[in-house]
Design a protein around this motif. Structure first.
Motif, PDB file in Angstrom:
ATOM      1  N   GLY A  14     -52.480  -6.375 -17.273  1.00  0.00           N
ATOM      2  CA  GLY A  14     -52.757  -4.952 -17.063  1.00  0.00           C
ATOM      3  C   GLY A  14     -51.562  -4.282 -16.381  1.00  0.00           C
ATOM      4  N   GLY A  17     -50.525  -0.555 -16.687  1.00  0.00           N
ATOM      5  CA  GLY A  17     -51.410   0.493 -16.172  1.00  0.00           C
ATOM      6  C   GLY A  17     -50.888   1.132 -14.893  1.00  0.00           C
ATOM      7  N   PHE A  37     -48.580  -8.780 -18.961  1.00  0.00           N
ATOM      8  CA  PHE A  37     -49.401  -9.014 -20.143  1.00  0.00           C
ATOM      9  C   PHE A  37     -50.314  -7.805 -20.297  1.00  0.00           C
ATOM     10  N   ARG A  40     -50.518  -2.828 -24.299  1.00  0.00           N
ATOM     11  CA  ARG A  40     -49.498  -1.812 -24.601  1.00  0.00           C
ATOM     12  C   ARG A  40     -48.336  -1.978 -23.634  1.00  0.00           C
ATOM     13  N   GLY A  53     -50.493  -8.304 -25.836  1.00  0.00           N
ATOM     14  CA  GLY A  53     -51.629  -9.077 -26.326  1.00  0.00           C
ATOM     15  C   GLY A  53     -52.908  -8.631 -25.651  1.00  0.00           C
ATOM     16  N   ASP A  54     -54.018  -9.093 -26.237  1.00  0.00           N
ATOM     17  CA  ASP A  54     -55.335  -8.777 -25.693  1.00  0.00           C
ATOM     18  C   ASP A  54     -55.763  -9.934 -24.807  1.00  0.00           C
ATOM     19  N   LEU A  55     -56.276  -9.631 -23.622  1.00  0.00           N
ATOM     20  CA  LEU A  55     -56.620 -10.715 -22.689  1.00  0.00           C
ATOM     21  C   LEU A  55     -57.800 -11.557 -23.180  1.00  0.00           C
ATOM     22  N   CYS A  74     -55.407  -7.043 -13.264  1.00  0.00           N
ATOM     23  CA  CYS A  74     -55.806  -5.656 -12.998  1.00  0.00           C
ATOM     24  C   CYS A  74     -55.915  -4.872 -14.289  1.00  0.00           C
ATOM     25  N   VAL A  90     -64.149  -7.150 -22.693  1.00  0.00           N
ATOM     26  CA  VAL A  90     -62.906  -7.268 -21.911  1.00  0.00           C
ATOM     27  C   VAL A  90     -63.197  -7.749 -20.481  1.00  0.00           C
ATOM     28  N   THR A 113     -58.387  -7.460  -9.334  1.00  0.00           N
ATOM     29  CA  THR A 113     -58.688  -6.115  -8.840  1.00  0.00           C
ATOM     30  C   THR A 113     -60.122  -5.813  -9.222  1.00  0.00           C
ATOM     31  N   TYR A 142     -69.780   0.146 -16.565  1.00  0.00           N
ATOM     32  CA  TYR A 142     -68.459  -0.327 -16.117  1.00  0.00           C
ATOM     33  C   TYR A 142     -68.633  -1.159 -14.839  1.00  0.00           C
ATOM     34  N   ILE A 173     -58.152   5.236  -6.284  1.00  0.00           N
ATOM     35  CA  ILE A 173     -56.726   5.047  -5.971  1.00  0.00           C
ATOM     36  C   ILE A 173     -55.966   6.310  -6.370  1.00  0.00           C
TER      37      ILE A 173
HETATM   38  P1  NAD Z   1     -55.257   1.729 -16.057  1.00  0.00           P
HETATM   39  O1  NAD Z   1     -56.147   2.141 -17.178  1.00  0.00           O
HETATM   40  O2  NAD Z   1     -54.129   2.614 -15.685  1.00  0.00           O
HETATM   41  O3  NAD Z   1     -54.663   0.274 -16.367  1.00  0.00           O
HETATM   42  C1  NAD Z   1     -55.387  -0.731 -16.985  1.00  0.00           C
HETATM   43  C2  NAD Z   1     -54.457  -1.488 -17.927  1.00  0.00           C
HETATM   44  O4  NAD Z   1     -55.213  -2.531 -18.562  1.00  0.00           O
HETATM   45  C3  NAD Z   1     -53.880  -0.611 -19.056  1.00  0.00           C
HETATM   46  O5  NAD Z   1     -52.463  -0.715 -19.094  1.00  0.00           O
HETATM   47  C4  NAD Z   1     -54.508  -1.181 -20.320  1.00  0.00           C
HETATM   48  O6  NAD Z   1     -53.670  -1.108 -21.470  1.00  0.00           O
HETATM   49  C5  NAD Z   1     -54.768  -2.629 -19.908  1.00  0.00           C
HETATM   50  N1  NAD Z   1     -55.807  -3.260 -20.722  1.00  0.00           N
HETATM   51  C6  NAD Z   1     -57.026  -2.742 -21.045  1.00  0.00           C
HETATM   52  N2  NAD Z   1     -57.681  -3.590 -21.847  1.00  0.00           N
HETATM   53  C7  NAD Z   1     -56.879  -4.671 -22.023  1.00  0.00           C
HETATM   54  C8  NAD Z   1     -57.010  -5.882 -22.757  1.00  0.00           C
HETATM   55  N3  NAD Z   1     -58.093  -6.139 -23.497  1.00  0.00           N
HETATM   56  N4  NAD Z   1     -56.002  -6.786 -22.717  1.00  0.00           N
HETATM   57  C9  NAD Z   1     -54.879  -6.529 -21.994  1.00  0.00           C
HETATM   58  N5  NAD Z   1     -54.696  -5.392 -21.285  1.00  0.00           N
HETATM   59  C10 NAD Z   1     -55.680  -4.472 -21.303  1.00  0.00           C
HETATM   60  O7  NAD Z   1     -56.234   1.462 -14.815  1.00  0.00           O
HETATM   61  P2  NAD Z   1     -55.896   1.359 -13.238  1.00  0.00           P
HETATM   62  O8  NAD Z   1     -56.360   2.606 -12.593  1.00  0.00           O
HETATM   63  O9  NAD Z   1     -54.494   0.898 -13.031  1.00  0.00           O
HETATM   64  O10 NAD Z   1     -56.914   0.212 -12.788  1.00  0.00           O
HETATM   65  C11 NAD Z   1     -56.488  -1.112 -12.588  1.00  0.00           C
HETATM   66  C12 NAD Z   1     -57.651  -1.938 -12.052  1.00  0.00           C
HETATM   67  O11 NAD Z   1     -58.107  -1.378 -10.824  1.00  0.00           O
HETATM   68  C13 NAD Z   1     -58.871  -2.001 -12.977  1.00  0.00           C
HETATM   69  O12 NAD Z   1     -59.393  -3.309 -12.941  1.00  0.00           O
HETATM   70  C14 NAD Z   1     -59.860  -1.048 -12.325  1.00  0.00           C
HETATM   71  O13 NAD Z   1     -61.178  -1.463 -12.589  1.00  0.00           O
HETATM   72  C15 NAD Z   1     -59.507  -1.209 -10.853  1.00  0.00           C
HETATM   73  N6  NAD Z   1     -59.839  -0.050 -10.012  1.00  0.00           N
HETATM   74  C16 NAD Z   1     -59.200   1.144 -10.212  1.00  0.00           C
HETATM   75  C17 NAD Z   1     -59.500   2.226  -9.377  1.00  0.00           C
HETATM   76  C18 NAD Z   1     -58.790   3.552  -9.556  1.00  0.00           C
HETATM   77  O14 NAD Z   1     -59.142   4.509  -8.836  1.00  0.00           O
HETATM   78  N7  NAD Z   1     -57.820   3.683 -10.435  1.00  0.00           N
HETATM   79  C19 NAD Z   1     -60.470   2.089  -8.364  1.00  0.00           C
HETATM   80  C20 NAD Z   1     -61.101   0.852  -8.187  1.00  0.00           C
HETATM   81  C21 NAD Z   1     -60.771  -0.213  -9.027  1.00  0.00           C
END
Ligand code: NAD
Length: 237
Positions: A14, A17, A37, A40, A53-55, A74, A90, A113, A142, A173
């Motif tokens: 992730g 992200g 990994f 995108r 790749g897909d996790l 994450c 996922v 995370t 979710y 965040i």
């Molecule tokens: P984000 O959407 O920016 O990033 C998530 C990444 O995961 C993306 O780059 C996406 O392409 C990748 N991804 C999704 N499905 C995938 C798959 N099947 N295989 C590989 N990669 C895959 O999200 P974020 O805000 O950076 O969140 C990161 C983590 O933090 C997540 O687990 C989320 O649940 C957790 N979280 C986020 C927040 C927040 O406020 N942003 C709060 C609490 C928890």
């Protein structure tokens, strides 16, 4: 006997992200070698190897996890997505696959995370601690899958086999490149949809600056040892 990979070799699942990229940047600063990994690639950075790749695909994960000793997981579909099957695939099956791949690849530490919402049931929480029970009625699907995901990762902690795990539970965040929280607030306000107050206006909510979330993840990773109290536990961020 297997030669243990260097403890400074890590993978961020992730890593394309919002949080993942901040984590990658800090890890590089701290002298880690980083593989990303993700499904995108959203940027390029010297010193980072991207594996697309897909996790849920164990073979693809195994290639990315070669010689890696520390994994940050994450990745998640966006919480706003309405796709139950995707969350299930996922966050639950995919996390099982990640854990299997980590075991097969000889990874020593996994930092997940999670989310503070795993203990939220619609009633106020003040000074909440890690020993709060999981929500019996999670606020959405979710969150339901984040609970299952967290349980899987913590259950996988096995000192004998040498796989140590920990879960971090951040709340909302914010920070540079945040794609969700602040942009959605601003957009809602622009559309004139923030003229209502729920309750008496004294409600509180926690937000965490992304650098602090990153700091918490790295501290957890570096302190994770068989004898450390966080081993196999969840940590509120
Ligand atoms: P984000 O959407 O920016 O990033 C998530 C990444 O995961 C993306 O780059 C996406 O392409 C990748 N991804 C999704 N499905 C995938 C798959 N099947 N295989 C590989 N990669 C895959 O999200 P974020 O805000 O950076 O969140 C990161 C983590 O933090 C997540 O687990 C989320 O649940 C957790 N979280 C986020 C927040 C927040 O406020 N942003 C709060 C609490 C928890």
């Amino acid at each position: 006997t297997r030669i243990r990979p260097s403890s400074k070799r890590c993978a961020v699942i992730g890593g394309s992200g919002f949080l993942g990229r901040h984590l990658v940047e800090k890890l590089l600063d701290k002298g880690y070698t980083v593989s990303v990994f993700d499904i995108r690639q959203s940027y390029e950075l010297p010193g980072v190897t991207f594996h697309l790749g897909d996790l849920c695909d164990k073979q693809a994960l195994l290639t990315a996890l070669q010689d890696v000793s520390l994994v940050f997981h994450c990745a998640s579909p966006a919480p706003a997505s309405d796709d139950k099957a995707l969350f299930q695939r996922v966050n639950i099956q995919g996390t099982q696959t990640v854990l299997q791949a980590c075991t097969e690849a000889g990874v020593q530490k996994v930092v997940l995370t999670s989310s503070a919402s795993v203990v939220f049931e619609g009633t106020d929480i003040k000074d909440g601690r890690e020993d709060l029970p999981y929500a019996k009625k999670p606020i959405d699907y979710y969150t339901e899958t984040k609970i299952e995901q967290e349980k899987l990762v913590l259950k996988a902690c096995d000192k004998e086999k040498g796989l140590l795990t920990v879960a971090i539970r951040p709340h909302g965040i914010f920070g540079p490149r945040d794609p969700q929280l602040v942009p959605i607030l601003v957009d809602t306000a622009r559309r004139g949809k923030m003229k209502f107050i729920i309750g008496d206006g004294s409600n509180l909510v926690d937000f965490t600056f992304v650098d602090n979330v990153v700091h918490g993840h790295i501290l957890a990773a570096e302190s994770l040892r068989p004898e450390s109290p966080i081993c196999g536990k969840m940590v509120m961020d």
